[in-house]
Design an enzyme around this catalytic site. Structure first.
Site, PDB file in Angstrom:
ATOM      1  N   ASN A 283      -7.045  -9.857  -6.534  1.00 26.64           N
ATOM      2  CA  ASN A 283      -7.053 -10.533  -5.229  1.00 26.64           C
ATOM      3  C   ASN A 283      -8.405 -11.144  -4.885  1.00 26.64           C
ATOM      4  O   ASN A 283      -8.495 -11.978  -3.993  1.00 26.64           O
ATOM      5  CB  ASN A 283      -6.618  -9.567  -4.114  1.00 26.64           C
TER       6      ASN A 283
ATOM      7  N   CYS B 277     -10.632  -6.192   4.092  1.00 25.18           N
ATOM      8  CA  CYS B 277     -11.178  -4.942   4.635  1.00 25.18           C
ATOM      9  C   CYS B 277     -12.695  -4.856   4.530  1.00 25.18           C
ATOM     10  O   CYS B 277     -13.334  -4.081   5.219  1.00 25.18           O
ATOM     11  CB  CYS B 277     -10.551  -3.736   3.947  1.00 25.18           C
TER      12      CYS B 277
ATOM     13  N   SER C 106       4.281  -7.590  -1.484  1.00 23.33           N
ATOM     14  CA  SER C 106       4.073  -7.565  -0.043  1.00 23.33           C
ATOM     15  C   SER C 106       4.408  -8.941   0.539  1.00 23.33           C
ATOM     16  O   SER C 106       3.856  -9.954   0.103  1.00 23.33           O
ATOM     17  CB  SER C 106       2.602  -7.232   0.202  1.00 23.33           C
ATOM     18  N   ALA C 107       5.301  -8.960   1.543  1.00 21.68           N
ATOM     19  CA  ALA C 107       5.831 -10.240   2.043  1.00 21.68           C
ATOM     20  C   ALA C 107       4.769 -11.162   2.630  1.00 21.68           C
ATOM     21  O   ALA C 107       4.865 -12.382   2.515  1.00 21.68           O
ATOM     22  CB  ALA C 107       6.899  -9.966   3.100  1.00 21.68           C
ATOM     23  N   HIS C 108       3.734 -10.569   3.263  1.00 23.40           N
ATOM     24  CA  HIS C 108       2.801 -11.451   3.978  1.00 23.40           C
ATOM     25  C   HIS C 108       1.905 -12.258   3.049  1.00 23.40           C
ATOM     26  O   HIS C 108       1.178 -13.148   3.489  1.00 23.40           O
ATOM     27  CB  HIS C 108       1.979 -10.671   5.018  1.00 23.40           C
TER      28      HIS C 108
ATOM     29  N   THR D  96      14.457   3.924   9.933  1.00 25.25           N
ATOM     30  CA  THR D  96      15.346   2.777  10.153  1.00 25.25           C
ATOM     31  C   THR D  96      14.727   1.516   9.542  1.00 25.25           C
ATOM     32  O   THR D  96      13.556   1.217   9.778  1.00 25.25           O
ATOM     33  CB  THR D  96      15.578   2.580  11.663  1.00 25.25           C
TER      34      THR D  96
ATOM     35  N   THR E  34       0.845  -1.203   0.000  1.00 27.76           N
ATOM     36  CA  THR E  34       0.000   0.000   0.000  1.00 27.76           C
ATOM     37  C   THR E  34       0.880   1.253   0.000  1.00 27.76           C
ATOM     38  O   THR E  34       0.659   2.180  -0.794  1.00 27.76           O
ATOM     39  CB  THR E  34      -0.918  -0.004   1.249  1.00 27.76           C
TER      40      THR E  34
ATOM     41  N   GLN F 178      -0.374 -10.287  -5.569  1.00 30.90           N
ATOM     42  CA  GLN F 178      -0.884 -11.667  -5.552  1.00 30.90           C
ATOM     43  C   GLN F 178      -0.064 -12.606  -6.433  1.00 30.90           C
ATOM     44  O   GLN F 178      -0.199 -13.820  -6.310  1.00 30.90           O
ATOM     45  CB  GLN F 178      -2.364 -11.711  -5.964  1.00 30.90           C
TER      46      GLN F 178
HETATM   47  N1  PLP Z   1      -2.812  -5.170  -3.555  1.00 27.95           N
HETATM   48  C1  PLP Z   1      -3.387  -6.375  -3.492  1.00 27.95           C
HETATM   49  C2  PLP Z   1      -3.799  -7.045  -4.752  1.00 27.95           C
HETATM   50  C3  PLP Z   1      -3.606  -6.996  -2.266  1.00 27.95           C
HETATM   51  O1  PLP Z   1      -4.207  -8.191  -2.219  1.00 27.95           O
HETATM   52  C4  PLP Z   1      -3.185  -6.330  -1.097  1.00 27.95           C
HETATM   53  C5  PLP Z   1      -3.414  -6.936   0.226  1.00 27.95           C
HETATM   54  O2  PLP Z   1      -4.526  -7.100   0.649  1.00 27.95           O
HETATM   55  C6  PLP Z   1      -2.555  -5.084  -1.216  1.00 27.95           C
HETATM   56  C7  PLP Z   1      -2.388  -4.535  -2.460  1.00 27.95           C
HETATM   57  C8  PLP Z   1      -2.066  -4.343  -0.014  1.00 27.95           C
HETATM   58  O3  PLP Z   1      -0.869  -4.922   0.446  1.00 27.95           O
HETATM   59  P1  PLP Z   1      -0.306  -4.564   1.893  1.00 27.95           P
HETATM   60  O4  PLP Z   1      -1.025  -5.446   2.852  1.00 27.95           O
HETATM   61  O5  PLP Z   1       1.155  -4.875   1.818  1.00 27.95           O
HETATM   62  O6  PLP Z   1      -0.549  -3.122   2.108  1.00 27.95           O
END
Ligand code: PLP
Length: 373
Positions: free
Chosen positions: A151, A325, A199-201, A237, A72, A179
């Protein structure tokens, strides 16, 4: 009660090796990479090896990778700086992007009086790329921002075609590859996006860390000011333990990709077959979807929508209806609302997203719970 986690598009469990790697840096190697003493120098070396490792996985240069707190943040930065510093007067995106893109585009439209155009979505969830081609014929300094894999539906964009059109029309291209990173192989020397974010998670790494690829010779200005970290582009940092975890997670995702893709694809096929047996009229949303995501419309009454996730949750089953969300809402998501028929929007849908940690028993548990709704 055994819990069943089938919401891997929202986030993923960390791999054990990632936790081990992170713990080592949390416990023993806690230096600040900006310090000049040995603790700092060690942390700096670790940070730069993580950058090199991540760059290697996607065939980029290490200097093209900047660490951020999330995808994000990265998307906000790219779009804002493109408008503010690179002379962009128009953002072309679509209404089925993640809110990180959509809300940023709306704010920039208001703040900078630029235009935002939306590529229409076809009735099967694909992007109308012919329309994008028409938009691009207008000679306006433009950045195109389209996601690689949606997503909510898992639909895969024809990114090669989009990039080609952007290059032919001198438009910049930013791609949300959240994704697809770690799940599809790509080579950023060949795939000429100007910017990509990850995004790592989403690939079994930690939360709160991501990266942005900025192609060599493209100069953005920072949105966060402070110290000289990340060459002054992103002050603050560096979260060394997170970055190391992300690097390990990405490396392992690509190392095991072939095997895990096959395993997860088979699970998805099994899930579709079991759902079809339980609900012969089930509809699978999308056309060409990634192997780990599926979104289905269940032939049930609309009155079941409100209770659907709750009923599954009390049985320990985690799925979602769209992005995390908006999972509490009974309205269709902004993505599905864009292209499903009114009739389909009135039926309950479920997004099921897998990882290699899932099993056929998980699928059986979900299907059984759906039958009991
Ligand atoms: N873009 C997509 C397609 C996502 O699925 C997500 C996560 O829900 C994001 C962006 C946002 O990523 P982050 O959780 O790293 O802000």
């Amino acid at each position: 009660m055994k819990k069943i986690y089938l919401d891997n598009a929202a986030t993923t469990a960390l791999r054990e090796e990632v936790i081990t790697e992170m713990m080592h840096f949390l416990r023993d190697n806690f230096g600040n990479p900006s310090s000049s003493h040995s603790f700092g120098r060690t942390a700096k070396t670790v940070l730069e090896s993580a950058r090199k490792n991540i760059a290697k996985q996607v065939n980029a240069l290490a200097s093209e990778i900047i660490f951020t707190s999330s995808a994000t943040e990265a998307t906000n930065w790219v779009l804002r700086s493109a408008v503010k510093d690179l002379g962009v007067k128009r953002i072309i995106t679509s209404k089925i992007e993640h809110h990180a893109t959509l809300h940023t585009a709306l704010v920039l439209e208001r703040e900078y009086n630029i235009s935002v155009e939306y590529v229409p979505v076809l009735s099967d969830g694909r992007m109308d790329i012919d329309k994008l081609e028409q938009f691009l014929e207008q000679d306006i300094p433009t950045i195109v921002s389209l996601m690689h894999v949606n997503n909510e539906t898992g639909e895969i964009l024809d990114l090669n075609r989009v990039v080609k059109l952007c290059k032919e029309n001198n438009a910049l291209i930013h791609c949300d590859m959240v994704q697809s990173t770690g799940k599809m192989i790509f080579d950023l020397q060949e795939l000429k996006v100007d910017f990509m974010v990850a995004s790592a998670h989403k690939f079994h790494g930690p939360k709160g860390v991501g990266f942005v690829f900025i192609r060599k010779n493209t100069i953005l200005q920072p949105i966060i000011y402070g110290g000289e970290q990340e060459k002054g582009f992103r002050a603050g940092t560096e979260a060394v333990h997170q970055i190391v975890g992300m690097s390990k997670a990405l490396e392992l995702s690509y190392l095991h990709l072939e095997k895990e893709e096959k395993y997860i694809s088979d699970l998805k096929v099994y899930c579709i077959s079991q759902l079809k047996i339980a609900f012969p009229e089930v509809k699978i949303i999308g056309n060409t979807t990634l192997y780990n995501i599926m979104n289905v419309i269940l032939p049930l009454e609309s009155s079941k929508i409100g209770m659907l996730l709750f009923s599954l949750d009390i049985k320990g089953i985690a799925v979602s209806r769209g992005s995390a969300c908006q999972s509490g809402s009974s309205k269709p998501s902004h993505v599905l609302g864009e292209f499903l028929t009114v009739e389909d929007q009135q039926k309950p849908n479920v997004r099921i997203s897998f990882s290699h940690f899932n099993t056929k028993e998980d699928v059986d548990g979900l299907v059984q719970a759906l039958k009991e709704l």
